[in-house]
Design an enzyme around this catalytic site. Structure first.
Site, PDB file in Angstrom:
ATOM      1  N   SER A   7       0.864  -1.179   0.000  1.00 14.05           N
ATOM      2  CA  SER A   7       0.000   0.000   0.000  1.00 14.05           C
ATOM      3  C   SER A   7       0.899   1.226   0.000  1.00 14.05           C
ATOM      4  O   SER A   7       1.823   1.317   0.801  1.00 14.05           O
ATOM      5  CB  SER A   7      -0.882   0.000   1.251  1.00 14.05           C
ATOM      6  OG  SER A   7      -1.273   1.326   1.567  1.00 14.05           O
ATOM      7  N   HIS A  32      -2.005  -2.462  -3.746  1.00 10.15           N
ATOM      8  CA  HIS A  32      -3.212  -2.172  -2.965  1.00 10.15           C
ATOM      9  C   HIS A  32      -3.347  -0.653  -2.814  1.00 10.15           C
ATOM     10  O   HIS A  32      -2.452  -0.008  -2.277  1.00 10.15           O
ATOM     11  CB  HIS A  32      -3.060  -2.838  -1.581  1.00 10.15           C
ATOM     12  CG  HIS A  32      -4.175  -2.584  -0.626  1.00 10.15           C
ATOM     13  ND1 HIS A  32      -5.324  -3.358  -0.591  1.00 10.15           N
ATOM     14  CD2 HIS A  32      -4.326  -1.668   0.363  1.00 10.15           C
ATOM     15  CE1 HIS A  32      -6.115  -2.931   0.378  1.00 10.15           C
ATOM     16  NE2 HIS A  32      -5.544  -1.891   0.973  1.00 10.15           N
ATOM     17  N   ASP A  34      -5.301   2.565  -1.343  1.00  5.02           N
ATOM     18  CA  ASP A  34      -6.187   2.944  -0.244  1.00  5.02           C
ATOM     19  C   ASP A  34      -6.864   4.280  -0.509  1.00  5.02           C
ATOM     20  O   ASP A  34      -6.238   5.332  -0.431  1.00  5.02           O
ATOM     21  CB  ASP A  34      -5.373   3.032   1.052  1.00  5.02           C
ATOM     22  CG  ASP A  34      -5.015   1.665   1.583  1.00  5.02           C
ATOM     23  OD1 ASP A  34      -5.939   0.844   1.753  1.00  5.02           O
ATOM     24  OD2 ASP A  34      -3.820   1.417   1.821  1.00  5.02           O
ATOM     25  N   MET A  36      -9.504   7.077   0.602  1.00  6.57           N
ATOM     26  CA  MET A  36     -10.143   7.560   1.841  1.00  6.57           C
ATOM     27  C   MET A  36     -10.825   8.901   1.597  1.00  6.57           C
ATOM     28  O   MET A  36     -10.267   9.760   0.918  1.00  6.57           O
ATOM     29  CB  MET A  36      -9.084   7.734   2.933  1.00  6.57           C
ATOM     30  CG  MET A  36      -8.281   6.490   3.202  1.00  6.57           C
ATOM     31  SD  MET A  36      -7.090   6.796   4.518  1.00  6.57           S
ATOM     32  CE  MET A  36      -6.337   5.171   4.617  1.00  6.57           C
ATOM     33  N   HIS A  68      -9.062  -0.302  -2.405  1.00  3.24           N
ATOM     34  CA  HIS A  68      -9.739  -0.481  -1.115  1.00  3.24           C
ATOM     35  C   HIS A  68     -10.480   0.821  -0.823  1.00  3.24           C
ATOM     36  O   HIS A  68      -9.864   1.815  -0.437  1.00  3.24           O
ATOM     37  CB  HIS A  68      -8.669  -0.797  -0.046  1.00  3.24           C
ATOM     38  CG  HIS A  68      -9.201  -0.887   1.344  1.00  3.24           C
ATOM     39  ND1 HIS A  68      -8.377  -0.877   2.463  1.00  3.24           N
ATOM     40  CD2 HIS A  68     -10.465  -1.009   1.820  1.00  3.24           C
ATOM     41  CE1 HIS A  68      -9.111  -0.974   3.553  1.00  3.24           C
ATOM     42  NE2 HIS A  68     -10.374  -1.057   3.192  1.00  3.24           N
ATOM     43  N   MET A  70     -12.353   3.117   1.215  1.00  3.03           N
ATOM     44  CA  MET A  70     -12.786   3.494   2.566  1.00  3.03           C
ATOM     45  C   MET A  70     -13.578   4.780   2.440  1.00  3.03           C
ATOM     46  O   MET A  70     -13.171   5.850   2.892  1.00  3.03           O
ATOM     47  CB  MET A  70     -11.555   3.670   3.470  1.00  3.03           C
ATOM     48  CG  MET A  70     -10.924   2.338   3.849  1.00  3.03           C
ATOM     49  SD  MET A  70      -9.241   2.542   4.451  1.00  3.03           S
ATOM     50  CE  MET A  70      -8.366   2.522   2.892  1.00  3.03           C
ATOM     51  N   MET A 139      -9.808  -6.255   8.156  1.00  2.00           N
ATOM     52  CA  MET A 139      -8.999  -5.132   8.649  1.00  2.00           C
ATOM     53  C   MET A 139      -8.404  -5.507  10.006  1.00  2.00           C
ATOM     54  O   MET A 139      -9.117  -5.865  10.927  1.00  2.00           O
ATOM     55  CB  MET A 139      -9.867  -3.873   8.816  1.00  2.00           C
ATOM     56  CG  MET A 139     -10.305  -3.209   7.532  1.00  2.00           C
ATOM     57  SD  MET A 139      -8.971  -2.758   6.394  1.00  2.00           S
ATOM     58  CE  MET A 139      -7.967  -1.667   7.412  1.00  2.00           C
ATOM     59  N   ASP A 179      -5.259  -6.583   6.168  1.00  2.00           N
ATOM     60  CA  ASP A 179      -4.773  -5.220   5.942  1.00  2.00           C
ATOM     61  C   ASP A 179      -4.621  -4.470   7.258  1.00  2.00           C
ATOM     62  O   ASP A 179      -5.593  -4.283   7.984  1.00  2.00           O
ATOM     63  CB  ASP A 179      -5.784  -4.499   5.035  1.00  2.00           C
ATOM     64  CG  ASP A 179      -5.321  -3.116   4.622  1.00  2.00           C
ATOM     65  OD1 ASP A 179      -4.177  -2.730   4.924  1.00  2.00           O
ATOM     66  OD2 ASP A 179      -6.126  -2.415   3.977  1.00  2.00           O
TER      67      ASP A 179
HETATM   68  C1  DX5 Z   1      -5.440   1.433   6.596  1.00  2.00           C
HETATM   69  C2  DX5 Z   1      -5.165   1.023   5.163  1.00  2.00           C
HETATM   70  C3  DX5 Z   1      -3.993   0.107   5.026  1.00  2.00           C
HETATM   71  C4  DX5 Z   1      -2.732   0.585   5.626  1.00  2.00           C
HETATM   72  C5  DX5 Z   1      -1.562  -0.313   5.418  1.00  2.00           C
HETATM   73  O1  DX5 Z   1      -6.537   2.248   6.652  1.00  2.00           O
HETATM   74  O2  DX5 Z   1      -6.269   0.376   4.626  1.00  2.00           O
HETATM   75  O3  DX5 Z   1      -3.854  -0.412   3.737  1.00  2.00           O
HETATM   76  O4  DX5 Z   1      -2.434   1.887   5.328  1.00  2.00           O
HETATM   77  O5  DX5 Z   1      -0.457   0.263   6.013  1.00  2.00           O
HETATM   78  P1  DX5 Z   1       0.327  -0.435   7.226  1.00  2.00           P
HETATM   79  O6  DX5 Z   1       0.859  -1.727   6.694  1.00  2.00           O
HETATM   80  O7  DX5 Z   1       1.397   0.548   7.531  1.00  2.00           O
HETATM   81  O8  DX5 Z   1      -0.632  -0.632   8.349  1.00  2.00           O
HETATM   82 ZN    ZN Z   2      -6.108  -0.885   2.710  1.00  2.00          ZN
END
Ligand code: DX5
Ligand code: ZN
Length: 223
Positions: A7, A32, A34, A36, A68, A70, A139, A179
């Site tokens: 990520s 991956h 992320d 948000m 992903h 969020m 998660m 994750d």
């Molecule tokens: C958290 C994300 C993850 C995360 C992974 O909200 O979905 O993908 O950032 O990072 P680490 O491995 O540093 O927890």
């Molecule tokens: Zn993630």
């Protein structure tokens, strides 16, 4: 077989292309991303534009891209993320009142649907949708930020989901992704509990650390 899925949240955003290329050059074949929105989670990261920009690099390595999401009300953005070139689109069960419809919509866009569960969301949320999805995401931190500590109870949840998937004869159809907080000390345990994809953010993109070295450490822990 466990895929390592970096990520980029803690990567250097001034050189994102080089950052993902470094991971692919080190043998990684899964990315991956992320997304948000500052509503479902407190943080804001990036949207389809970044997915679209990184997609061709992933494609040139034959790597998988999973988004992903969020974000609240993800239905509004599924088309955009599909067009941006994700292979998997993962939504959170907590924000999908009509999860079955959302999953079908992802499928009808030609993408593989994933469903994510927060640490406090029970596996029962997956029970009735399991045959329809291609990825289940556990998660192991509360979503929103990279670099958090792995919640130890997650291992038990992975084990129970593995059993649920196997008992229903779905092991060929569903990736079990984990994750949050996965590092070289935990990655073997995550695999042994039954995960098939481990997301690693800060365990690959730690500021100032060599990406290939970080990935080699993870691979060594799995050997
Ligand atoms: C958290 C994300 C993850 C995360 C992974 O909200 O979905 O993908 O950032 O990072 P680490 O491995 O540093 O927890
Ligand atoms: Zn993630």
């Amino acid at each position: 077989m466990l895929h390592i899925a970096p990520s980029i949240l803690t990567a250097d955003f001034t050189r994102l292309g080089e950052e993902v290329t470094a991971a692919f050059d080190a043998g990684i074949r899964w990315l991956h991303l992320d997304v948000m929105d500052g509503r479902f989670v407190p943080n804001i990261s990036f949207g389809p534009l970044v997915v679209r920009s990184l997609r061709p690099i992933a494609e040139s390595y034959g790597a998988i891209v999973d988004a992903h999401l969020m974000i609240a009300d993800p239905d509004r953005y599924l088309e955009e993320f599909a067009a941006a070139g994700c292979d998997y689109i993962t939504v959170h069960a907590e924000v999908c009142p009509h999860l079955h419809r959302t999953v079908q919509q992802i499928r009808s866009l030609g993408k593989k649907p994933g469903v994510a569960l927060n640490p406090a969301t029970s596996l029962t949320a997956l029970e009735d949708i399991l045959p329809d999805i291609s990825l289940a995401l556990i998660m192991s931190v509360n979503p929103g930020f990279g670099g958090q500590r792995f919640i130890p109870e997650s291992l038990n949840k992975i084990t129970r989901l593995r059993r649920m998937i196997d008992e229903r004869g779905l092991s060929e159809k569903i990736e079990l992704q984990v994750d949050g907080g996965v590092n070289k000390d935990l990655i073997a345990a995550v695999r042994d509990a039954g995960a098939t994809v481990a997301v690693t953010g800060s365990a690959v993109y730690a500021p100032g650390r060599d990406r290939a070295e970080m990935i080699a450490d993870l691979q060594k822990a799995l050997a």
